[in-house]
Design an enzyme around this catalytic site. Structure first.
Site, PDB file in Angstrom:
ATOM      1  N   LYS A  22       0.839  -1.212   0.000  1.00 27.55           N
ATOM      2  CA  LYS A  22       0.000   0.000   0.000  1.00 27.55           C
ATOM      3  C   LYS A  22       0.872   1.260   0.000  1.00 27.55           C
ATOM      4  CE  LYS A  22      -1.710   1.638   4.046  1.00 27.55           C
ATOM      5  NZ  LYS A  22      -1.385   3.045   4.340  1.00 27.55           N
ATOM      6  N   ASN A  23       1.873   1.279   0.884  1.00 23.87           N
ATOM      7  CA  ASN A  23       2.646   2.509   1.059  1.00 23.87           C
ATOM      8  C   ASN A  23       3.648   2.765  -0.062  1.00 23.87           C
ATOM      9  OD1 ASN A  23       1.151   3.050   3.274  1.00 23.87           O
ATOM     10  ND2 ASN A  23       2.733   2.544   4.783  1.00 23.87           N
ATOM     11  N   ARG A 102      -4.242  11.001   4.550  1.00 21.71           N
ATOM     12  CA  ARG A 102      -3.142  11.943   4.654  1.00 21.71           C
ATOM     13  C   ARG A 102      -2.234  11.942   3.416  1.00 21.71           C
ATOM     14  NH1 ARG A 102       0.125  14.782   8.295  1.00 21.71           N
ATOM     15  NH2 ARG A 102       2.297  14.602   7.670  1.00 21.71           N
ATOM     16  N   CYS A 126      -4.497  13.169  13.023  1.00 18.93           N
ATOM     17  CA  CYS A 126      -5.149  11.880  12.816  1.00 18.93           C
ATOM     18  C   CYS A 126      -4.974  11.085  14.090  1.00 18.93           C
ATOM     19  CB  CYS A 126      -4.587  11.150  11.612  1.00 18.93           C
ATOM     20  SG  CYS A 126      -3.001  10.430  11.898  1.00 18.93           S
ATOM     21  N   ARG A 131       0.968  14.846  13.368  1.00 19.38           N
ATOM     22  CA  ARG A 131       1.492  14.706  12.014  1.00 19.38           C
ATOM     23  C   ARG A 131       1.505  16.027  11.223  1.00 19.38           C
ATOM     24  NH1 ARG A 131      -0.984   9.297   9.529  1.00 19.38           N
ATOM     25  NH2 ARG A 131       0.994   9.071   8.491  1.00 19.38           N
ATOM     26  N   VAL A 133       3.090  19.212   8.715  1.00 17.02           N
ATOM     27  CA  VAL A 133       3.630  19.184   7.353  1.00 17.02           C
ATOM     28  C   VAL A 133       4.776  20.193   7.177  1.00 17.02           C
ATOM     29  CG1 VAL A 133       1.539  18.307   6.225  1.00 17.02           C
ATOM     30  CG2 VAL A 133       1.828  20.779   6.529  1.00 17.02           C
ATOM     31  N   ASP A 134       5.377  20.597   8.317  1.00 18.75           N
ATOM     32  CA  ASP A 134       6.434  21.608   8.254  1.00 18.75           C
ATOM     33  C   ASP A 134       7.609  21.198   7.358  1.00 18.75           C
ATOM     34  OD1 ASP A 134       6.665  19.644  10.286  1.00 18.75           O
ATOM     35  OD2 ASP A 134       8.292  20.754  11.233  1.00 18.75           O
ATOM     36  N   LEU A 135       7.938  19.906   7.345  1.00 14.63           N
ATOM     37  CA  LEU A 135       9.103  19.478   6.562  1.00 14.63           C
ATOM     38  C   LEU A 135       8.830  19.586   5.062  1.00 14.63           C
ATOM     39  CD1 LEU A 135      10.083  16.285   8.600  1.00 14.63           C
ATOM     40  CD2 LEU A 135      10.906  18.622   8.879  1.00 14.63           C
ATOM     41  N   LYS A 172      14.443  15.921  10.395  1.00 10.19           N
ATOM     42  CA  LYS A 172      13.884  14.683  10.973  1.00 10.19           C
ATOM     43  C   LYS A 172      13.532  13.788   9.788  1.00 10.19           C
ATOM     44  CE  LYS A 172       9.967  13.507  13.904  1.00 10.19           C
ATOM     45  NZ  LYS A 172       8.870  14.031  14.695  1.00 10.19           N
ATOM     46  N   SER A 174      11.457  11.825   7.339  1.00  6.73           N
ATOM     47  CA  SER A 174      10.037  11.730   6.990  1.00  6.73           C
ATOM     48  C   SER A 174       9.885  11.018   5.659  1.00  6.73           C
ATOM     49  CB  SER A 174       9.422  13.130   6.894  1.00  6.73           C
ATOM     50  OG  SER A 174       8.211  13.079   6.166  1.00  6.73           O
ATOM     51  N   ASP A 317       4.910   0.711  11.888  1.00  2.22           N
ATOM     52  CA  ASP A 317       3.697   0.080  11.358  1.00  2.22           C
ATOM     53  C   ASP A 317       3.561  -1.394  11.777  1.00  2.22           C
ATOM     54  OD1 ASP A 317       3.028   2.442  10.177  1.00  2.22           O
ATOM     55  OD2 ASP A 317       3.575   1.864   8.145  1.00  2.22           O
ATOM     56  N   ILE A 339       8.264   7.102  16.747  1.00  4.49           N
ATOM     57  CA  ILE A 339       7.888   7.836  15.518  1.00  4.49           C
ATOM     58  C   ILE A 339       6.636   8.690  15.728  1.00  4.49           C
ATOM     59  CG2 ILE A 339       7.397   7.642  13.027  1.00  4.49           C
ATOM     60  CD1 ILE A 339      10.115   6.456  13.698  1.00  4.49           C
ATOM     61  N   ARG A 409      -8.528  -0.540   4.790  1.00  3.87           N
ATOM     62  CA  ARG A 409      -7.630   0.464   4.215  1.00  3.87           C
ATOM     63  C   ARG A 409      -6.299  -0.161   3.820  1.00  3.87           C
ATOM     64  NH1 ARG A 409      -6.141   4.807   7.918  1.00  3.87           N
ATOM     65  NH2 ARG A 409      -4.900   5.241   6.093  1.00  3.87           N
TER      66      ARG A 409
HETATM   67  C1  EPZ Z   1       4.434   7.007   6.260  1.00  6.06           C
HETATM   68  O1  EPZ Z   1       3.677   8.071   6.795  1.00  6.06           O
HETATM   69  C2  EPZ Z   1       3.487   5.823   6.173  1.00  6.06           C
HETATM   70  N1  EPZ Z   1       2.363   6.155   5.318  1.00  6.06           N
HETATM   71  C3  EPZ Z   1       3.003   5.455   7.570  1.00  6.06           C
HETATM   72  O2  EPZ Z   1       2.190   4.304   7.476  1.00  6.06           O
HETATM   73  C4  EPZ Z   1       4.212   5.143   8.446  1.00  6.06           C
HETATM   74  O3  EPZ Z   1       3.774   4.887   9.760  1.00  6.06           O
HETATM   75  C5  EPZ Z   1       5.185   6.324   8.443  1.00  6.06           C
HETATM   76  O4  EPZ Z   1       5.540   6.668   7.080  1.00  6.06           O
HETATM   77  C6  EPZ Z   1       6.472   6.051   9.197  1.00  6.06           C
HETATM   78  O5  EPZ Z   1       7.089   4.922   8.673  1.00  6.06           O
HETATM   79  C7  EPZ Z   1       2.457   5.992   3.992  1.00  6.06           C
HETATM   80  O6  EPZ Z   1       3.489   5.628   3.460  1.00  6.06           O
HETATM   81  C8  EPZ Z   1       1.228   6.247   3.191  1.00  6.06           C
HETATM   82  P1  EPZ Z   1       6.513  10.378   8.232  1.00  6.06           P
HETATM   83  P2  EPZ Z   1       4.228   9.552   6.771  1.00  6.06           P
HETATM   84  O7  EPZ Z   1       6.398  11.670   7.507  1.00  6.06           O
HETATM   85  O8  EPZ Z   1       5.033   9.733   5.547  1.00  6.06           O
HETATM   86  C9  EPZ Z   1       6.837  13.710  11.636  1.00  6.06           C
HETATM   87  C10 EPZ Z   1       0.244   3.016   7.785  1.00  6.06           C
HETATM   88  O9  EPZ Z   1      -0.258   2.497   8.803  1.00  6.06           O
HETATM   89  N2  EPZ Z   1       6.704  14.751  10.597  1.00  6.06           N
HETATM   90  O10 EPZ Z   1       7.679   9.510   7.971  1.00  6.06           O
HETATM   91  O11 EPZ Z   1       3.078  10.439   7.001  1.00  6.06           O
HETATM   92  C11 EPZ Z   1       5.562  12.887  11.830  1.00  6.06           C
HETATM   93  O12 EPZ Z   1       4.612  13.561  12.617  1.00  6.06           O
HETATM   94  C12 EPZ Z   1       0.798   4.432   7.846  1.00  6.06           C
HETATM   95  O13 EPZ Z   1       0.302   2.456   6.687  1.00  6.06           O
HETATM   96  C13 EPZ Z   1       6.878  16.071  10.968  1.00  6.06           C
HETATM   97  O14 EPZ Z   1       7.155  16.390  12.127  1.00  6.06           O
HETATM   98  O15 EPZ Z   1       5.165   9.537   8.034  1.00  6.06           O
HETATM   99  C14 EPZ Z   1       6.122  11.644  12.465  1.00  6.06           C
HETATM  100  O16 EPZ Z   1       6.319  11.854  13.825  1.00  6.06           O
HETATM  101  C15 EPZ Z   1       0.483   5.132   9.119  1.00  6.06           C
HETATM  102  N3  EPZ Z   1       6.735  17.025  10.004  1.00  6.06           N
HETATM  103  C16 EPZ Z   1       7.487  11.471  11.781  1.00  6.06           C
HETATM  104  O17 EPZ Z   1       7.796  12.762  11.223  1.00  6.06           O
HETATM  105  C17 EPZ Z   1       6.446  16.729   8.707  1.00  6.06           C
HETATM  106  O18 EPZ Z   1       6.348  17.653   7.880  1.00  6.06           O
HETATM  107  C18 EPZ Z   1       7.528  10.458  10.652  1.00  6.06           C
HETATM  108  O19 EPZ Z   1       6.430  10.667   9.783  1.00  6.06           O
HETATM  109  C19 EPZ Z   1       6.291  15.373   8.351  1.00  6.06           C
HETATM  110  C20 EPZ Z   1       6.420  14.397   9.316  1.00  6.06           C
END
Ligand code: EPZ
Length: 430
Positions: A22-23, A102, A126, A131, A133-135, A172, A174, A317, A339, A409
Site C-alpha cells: 500500500k505505502n 493523509r 489523525c 502529524r 507538514v512543516d518538513l 527529521k 520523513s 507500522d 515515531i 484500508r
Molecule cells: C508514512 O507516513 C506511512 N504512510 C506510515 O504508514 C508510516 O507509519 C510512516 O511513514 C512512518 O514509517 C504511507 O506511506 C502512506 P513520516 P508519513 O512523515 O510519511 C513527523 C500506515 O499504517 N513529521 O515519515 O506520514 C511525523 O509527525 C501508515 O500504513 C513532521 O514532524 O510519516 C512523524 O512523527 C500510518 N513534520 C514522523 O515525522 C512533517 O512535515 C515520521 O512521519 C512530516 C512528518
C-alpha cells in the site's frame, strides 16, 4: 457496518500470498501526475486507500483504467492499473478529499513541479498523532517555491521558470516529505541533494519508478538522495514491491498461534529487523524460493524488547502487531514508540482480551499472560486493528472486531488469507 468475527485457538498452516505494498502504491500512483504519458503499475493491491486515491487523482485529471482481467497471483488478485494525465485539470486538492487520507497531501509535489502551482488542504491531525507538514513546506521552499498558508490550505507557487534544485537536509526523517521532495525535484532546474532522507524500501521503489520514467535519481535507499532535474518525464511500467508490513503482520500471526506458513511473493530483505525480533520471540524463519517460511512449534513465545525507528529499524507500522504477540510471551517485554506520539490505542483494546500492559510515556510494559480470552473490541487505526486480529487468533473463544473499515484500508482479503490457513475468521455484515 461490517465486523470481523474470530474464533481463536487454531494454528495457522498453509500459504499466504503477500500483496503489493500500500505505502509504495500510493506515492507511485501520485507520480502519474508528473507526466502526460501513461504510467502502468502492476501488483496494485485492492484496498480502500487505493480506491480513495483513484478518486483524488481523477479530480486532478488522471484518466485511470483498471485491467478488466485481474492477473491471478496465488490466492490474491494483483491488479494492473494504467494512469494517464494528459492535462492537469485542477491544481486544488480539497479538504473533503485530503482529510480522508493523509497521503493525498503528497500531490503537492507533482502539481507544483508540473503546473507551477498547487493549492492543497492541510491534512489535519489523525488518530496516531498530530502529524504536521512543516518538513514538506520547508523542503519545497528550499526548491524556491513560495508558500502561503491560508484558510486551512497550503498555496504553493514555483518561480516563473520552475522549481530550482537545491541542497536540503531534513531535520527529521520523513517518508512522505522524502517522496514529495524527490518527485518535485525530478522536474526542477538543476540538481537537488536531499540529506537525512528516508531509507524506506517504498522510497527506493518510487525512485526506481521515476528513473524508469526518465528521472535521474541516485542514492535511493541511502540517506542522501541526488536528483538531477530533467525537462519532462515519460510513461513507464512498474511493479509495486511486496508489502513488508503485511508480511511482518502474518509472520507475527504465525508466531502467535503456532504453525507453519509460507508467505509467498515477498522478500526477507525488506524487513530484516522485524524478522529478527520474531525469531528472538521463538519462531523459525527461513527463505524459500517464493518467499519466507515461518514456523513455530512447541516452544512458547519469548519476551523481546523493541524500539521503533525509521528504516532499517523496527517499523512503527508493526509495533501494534508485535505488542499483540508479546501479550502471550513467557515474561515481560518493553515496546518503545519513537515515531508517532499517540500510537498506543490498541493497548486498551488488547487489555479487553486479558492482556497486561502498562504505559509510561512512549514505552509500554507488557507482562505476558498464559491465555487471552475473546471479547468485543474496536479497531482504532489500521495497524492497531490488525493487532487485535492477531490477539484474537490466539484467544480462547470469540473476538468480535468492529470498525473494520480501518482494516480494509490496508489489508487485502485478510479474512480469506487467514481462513485458508485454518483460522476461523469471518466478516459479519449487520
Ligand atoms: C508514512 O507516513 C506511512 N504512510 C506510515 O504508514 C508510516 O507509519 C510512516 O511513514 C512512518 O514509517 C504511507 O506511506 C502512506 P513520516 P508519513 O512523515 O510519511 C513527523 C500506515 O499504517 N513529521 O515519515 O506520514 C511525523 O509527525 C501508515 O500504513 C513532521 O514532524 O510519516 C512523524 O512523527 C500510518 N513534520 C514522523 O515525522 C512533517 O512535515 C515520521 O512521519 C512530516 C512528518
Amino acid at each position: 457496518m461490517d465486523r470481523i468475527r474470530i474464533v481463536g485457538g487454531n494454528k495457522l498452516n498453509g500459504v499466504i500470498p503477500i500483496s503489493g505494498a500500500k505505502n509504495a502504491a500510493l506515492p507511485l500512483m501520485i507520480a502519474s501526475l508528473l507526466t502526460d504519458d501513461t504510467l502502468t503499475l502492476e501488483n496494485v493491491p485492492h484496498l480502500a486507500d487505493v480506491e480513495q486515491l483513484i478518486r483524488i487523482l481523477g479530480n486532478h485529471g488522471v484518466d485511470i483504467s483498471v485491467n478488466g482481467r485481474r492477473e491471478r497471483q496465488g490466492e490474491s488478485y494483483a491488479r494492473t492499473i494504467h494512469f494517464t494525465c494528459r492535462n492537469i485539470v485542477d491544481t486544488t486538492a480539497p479538504y473533503e478529499l485530503v482529510s480522508k487520507m493523509r497521503a493525498s497531501f503528497w500531490v503537492i509535489g507533482p502539481l507544483l513541479a508540473r503546473e507551477g502551482k498547487a493549492r492543497v488542504s492541510l491534512p489535519g491531525g489523525c488518530a496516531i498523532g498530530t502529524r504536521p507538514v512543516d518538513l514538506f513546506i520547508e523542503g519545497l521552499q528550499a526548491l524556491s517555491a513560495n508558500i502561503e498558508i491560508d484558510g486551512g490550505y497550503v498555496n504553493a507557487t514555483a518561480p516563473a521558470g520552475g522549481l530550482i534544485g537545491a541542497r536540503y537536509t531534513f531535520p527529521k526523517v520523513s517518508v512522505g516529505a522524502t517522496h514529495v521532495l524527490m518527485m518535485a525535484a525530478t522536474l526542477a532546474n538543476g540538481t537537488t541533494v536531499l540529506g537525512n532522507a528516508a531509507r524506506e524500501p517504498e522510497v527506493a521503489d518510487l525512485a526506481n519508478c521515476l528513473n524508469a520514467m526518465g528521472a535521474k535519481i541516485t542514492g535511493q535507499g541511502t540517506s542522501t538522495i541526488t536528483i538531477e532535474g530533467v525537462r519532462s518525464l515519460s510513461g513507464a511500467r512498474h511493479r509495486v514491491l511486496p508489502d513488508r508490513i503485511e508480511t511482518g503482520t502474518y509472520a507475527m500471526a504465525v508466531a502467535m498461534t503456532g504453525g507453519d506458513v509460507i508467505l509467498e511473493d515477498t522478500d526477507m530483505a525488506l524487513l530484516d529487523t522485524a524478522l529478527e525480533a520474531i525469531r528472538r520471540a521463538g519462531a523459525e524463519i527461513t527463505e524459500t524460493n517464493s518467499g519466507i517460511r515461518v514456523v513455530r512449534n512447541g516452544a512458547g513465545i519469548k519476551p523481546v524488547d523493541i524500539v521503533t525507528d525509521p528504516f532499517p529499524g523496527f517499523p512503527t507500522d508493526l509495533q501494534a502487531q508485535f505488542m499483540g504477540l508479546m501479550t502471550m510471551a513467557k515474561g515481560t517485554s518493553h515496546i518503545t514508540e519513537t515515531i508517532f506520539e499517540n500510537r498506543f490505542m490498541h493497548v486498551q483494546e488488547l487489555a479487553r482480551l486479558g492482556a497486561k500492559i502498562s504505559l509510561s510515556g512512549q514505552t509500554a510494559k507488557i507482562e505476558g499472560v498464559s491465555r487471552l480470552k475473546g471479547a468485543p473490541v474496536m479497531a482504532t487505526d489500521l495497524r492497531a486493528s490488525v493487532s487485535l486480529v492477531i490477539a484474537g487468533l490466539a484467544a480462547e473463544g470469540e473476538t468480535m472486531v468492529s470498525r473494520v473499515y480501518h482494516l480494509d484500508r490496508g489489508f487485502e482479503r485478510l479474512e480469506e488469507k487467514l481462513t485458508r490457513c485454518g483460522a476461523h475468521v469471518e466478516r459479519v455484515s449487520d
